[in-house]
Design a protein around this motif. Structure first.
Motif, PDB file in Angstrom:
ATOM      1  N   LYS A  96       0.819  -1.215   0.000  1.00 14.78           N
ATOM      2  CA  LYS A  96       0.000   0.000   0.000  1.00 14.78           C
ATOM      3  C   LYS A  96       0.855   1.268   0.000  1.00 14.78           C
ATOM      4  O   LYS A  96       0.472   2.285   0.580  1.00 14.78           O
ATOM      5  N   ILE A  97       2.021   1.167  -0.629  1.00 21.78           N
ATOM      6  CA  ILE A  97       2.839   2.362  -0.827  1.00 21.78           C
ATOM      7  C   ILE A  97       2.976   2.632  -2.324  1.00 21.78           C
ATOM      8  O   ILE A  97       2.958   1.717  -3.144  1.00 21.78           O
ATOM      9  N   VAL A  98       3.109   3.926  -2.655  1.00 22.21           N
ATOM     10  CA  VAL A  98       3.279   4.367  -4.037  1.00 22.21           C
ATOM     11  C   VAL A  98       4.769   4.561  -4.288  1.00 22.21           C
ATOM     12  O   VAL A  98       5.408   5.356  -3.593  1.00 22.21           O
ATOM     13  N   PHE A 153      -2.410   9.503  -2.979  1.00 21.45           N
ATOM     14  CA  PHE A 153      -1.415   9.030  -3.951  1.00 21.45           C
ATOM     15  C   PHE A 153      -0.381  10.117  -4.212  1.00 21.45           C
ATOM     16  O   PHE A 153       0.829   9.894  -4.143  1.00 21.45           O
ATOM     17  N   LEU A 154      -0.880  11.325  -4.517  1.00 16.05           N
ATOM     18  CA  LEU A 154       0.004  12.434  -4.907  1.00 16.05           C
ATOM     19  C   LEU A 154       0.860  12.938  -3.761  1.00 16.05           C
ATOM     20  O   LEU A 154       2.042  13.230  -3.949  1.00 16.05           O
ATOM     21  N   ARG A 155       0.242  13.089  -2.595  1.00 17.93           N
ATOM     22  CA  ARG A 155       0.884  13.853  -1.526  1.00 17.93           C
ATOM     23  C   ARG A 155       1.449  13.028  -0.400  1.00 17.93           C
ATOM     24  O   ARG A 155       2.302  13.502   0.350  1.00 17.93           O
ATOM     25  N   LEU A 156       0.937  11.826  -0.196  1.00 21.42           N
ATOM     26  CA  LEU A 156       1.407  11.009   0.925  1.00 21.42           C
ATOM     27  C   LEU A 156       2.086   9.733   0.467  1.00 21.42           C
ATOM     28  O   LEU A 156       2.782   9.091   1.231  1.00 21.42           O
ATOM     29  N   LYS A 157       1.843   9.338  -0.788  1.00 16.47           N
ATOM     30  CA  LYS A 157       2.406   8.108  -1.342  1.00 16.47           C
ATOM     31  C   LYS A 157       1.886   6.863  -0.636  1.00 16.47           C
ATOM     32  O   LYS A 157       2.594   5.862  -0.485  1.00 16.47           O
ATOM     33  N   ILE A 158       0.641   6.949  -0.161  1.00 18.20           N
ATOM     34  CA  ILE A 158      -0.024   5.767   0.386  1.00 18.20           C
ATOM     35  C   ILE A 158      -1.234   5.426  -0.484  1.00 18.20           C
ATOM     36  O   ILE A 158      -1.852   6.297  -1.090  1.00 18.20           O
TER      37      ILE A 158
END
Lengths: 324, 324
Positions: free
Chosen positions: A275-277, B271-276
């Motif tokens: 669950k990480i990007v 997605f954009l700001r936390l990468k979760i």
């Protein structure tokens, strides 16, 4: 360069950088055939480990010099790391970025208060542009990797790996690190030499940009033939540095080369299982763990997921490879 | 139910559950007009907070009872949490899941060693099926939310919020929690009552499934008219529970209702700001923070991102809404 510099950087970063988690999943262990631990630096401020080196450098400047501002050149993650470190110190920053950097990284760097100057990778020399602007405005150049203070900042990742793995009773591991100029790779290697000497750092690079692997084999700094051509924009550096190479040479195991497809698959597995990007370049080490098991020797592999600043289109491309 | 039960659950979970990070981004602060801190339970084992309650319950069974196995009914996250907790204890698990649960959740639950039984949400009663199988095989039913031990397990999130926010000097905050049956919401509220009494928990629900908000207003347990019809599969529960409701009533502020579109936008911002990676239901609280600022009162909002088990197609849909 020694461990004292890394400890000093850790002191300046305390309460400023995040201590990122060491994540795992039984599903990834099964794919890799061994225990996989993922140091999730994509969860760092600005979405990549580069905030560590940026803060380490900006925080060490004397106040009068710092007040004039800093300058950096970067494909994007170092840019954001330096811009945010400067903004948090209340000083101006100028960032020189390639025109073909992901739009997200350019936008973010501007939004973090930096003045962004774009250049052409193929026809212009970013070092020349940077030197000229530094001189004109009295800006201090924060190098992306070939600087002991920046290396020490990135090395704090290694301190955390040693501590977090130690708490789990793990002393031996292959430690896979995405490698561009070698700042993070050499910093982590120095930290582990002192704090987890049974771990071996392995630089991971995309096909066509395997200069670190070749340099370790030949014993001298090798260069890549091209400056574009991989989706791993964060680590398409022409070569490792004069300061980083001797450290890599003394401390690292053999390099591992991954394909763009393997990176896309690693991004998708990180989505599914952790669950990480992560961005393509930031996935190079996880790609090595999942797709190059035969090149690893330890029962545990520790992977640095170094950044997550990826445009949505590229991320969708990674997810489309999944069969769920 | 009291704080001692939550502390006891925390003791059993020590070294088993992850202490998930409290993430932030200046970009999210700007959108929300206040400080936003995101308790990232999507990074918990099995990709959601449900592992906490599952482990808390399975670990408390006496060994002979536990050895016969456990059973649970769930749209997916409780399923995975219980399956993994059982697997780690070396005991069998049976999980009863709706046929329309995300395929990823069904597949993962099977891969974590559970026997999966599918049922139809519209025509079958999962409680009936569960009770029958429990009796036949001597399985212990692990309820998804209306059980003091499960509530105590989820409440450990509240202990961590109090500690992590306290380290940042934060005592007052709206604490937004995605709310289905109210297990996590009531557990966090109990923990904060004891450890951060100036914080106020606010249940967050999708449109059409706002039973908690209506129940708090009417003073009795209200039910939702439908059992399907939102993308927030994790929190489409018919009503809050007999045990959870009095706790919610005593401790929570007004509920906040979010649209599916607001949840998709929150997923994209994470997605954009936390990468979760967060799933639609897990994004309900972040959606409330980003899109319902006028309903909040504190300078700081703490948001629980409760899970990340989302199918790639739905995630792509969220990303397609981004204009980068």
């Amino acid at each position: 360069m020694n461990i004292d510099m890394i400890d000093a950087a850790a002191g300046r970063l305390a309460g400023k950088a995040r201590k990122t988690p060491l994540l795992s999943s039984p599903f990834l262990d099964e794919i890799a055939g061994r225990r996989v631990l993922v140091k999730s630096e994509c969860l760092q401020h600005t979405g990549s480990f580069k905030f560590r080196g940026g803060w380490a450098a900006v925080s060490l400047l004397d106040p009068d010099t710092r007040a004039k501002g800093v300058i950096a050149f970067s494909s994007g993650n170092h840019a954001q790391g330096v811009a945010y470190a400067a903004q948090q110190h209340g000083v101006p920053s100028v960032i020189i970025m390639p025109k073909d950097a992901p739009q997200l990284k350019i936008d973010n760097t501007r939004a973090l208060g930096a003045e962004v100057v774009l250049y052409d990778r193929e026809t212009e020399d970013r070092r020349e542009i940077g030197a000229k602007m530094s001189e004109e405005r009295g800006l201090t150049l924060i190098k992306p990797f070939d600087d002991p203070v920046v290396i020490a900042g990135q090395g704090t990742i290694g301190l955390e790996i040693a501590e977090q793995a130690g708490e789990m009773g793990i002393e031996e591991a292959d430690v896979l690190v995405p490698c561009g100029g070698g700042g993070m790779t050499s910093g982590i290697a120095l930290a582990l030499e002192a704090r987890a000497p049974k771990m071996t750092v392995r630089p991971c690079e995309p096909e066509g940009f395997d200069d670190a692997k070749r340099s370790l084999l030949s014993g001298k700094i090798e260069y890549n033939a091209h400056t574009t051509g991989s989706i791993c924009d964060a680590i398409m550096t022409p070569s490792v540095g004069d300061i980083t190479f001797p450290i890599l040479q003394r401390l690292c195991g053999a390099g591992i080369v991954v394909s763009d497809g393997e990176c896309l698959n690693a991004m998708a597995q990180a989505f599914l299982r952790l669950k990480i990007v992560i961005e393509p370049g930031g996935a190079a080490a996880l790609a090595a763990a999942l797709s190059h098991a035969s090149e690893l020797t330890s029962e545990t592999v520790i992977v640095v997921a170094s950044g997550g600043n990826v445009d949505p289109d590229m991320y969708v491309r990674a997810l489309q490879g999944l069969s769920v």
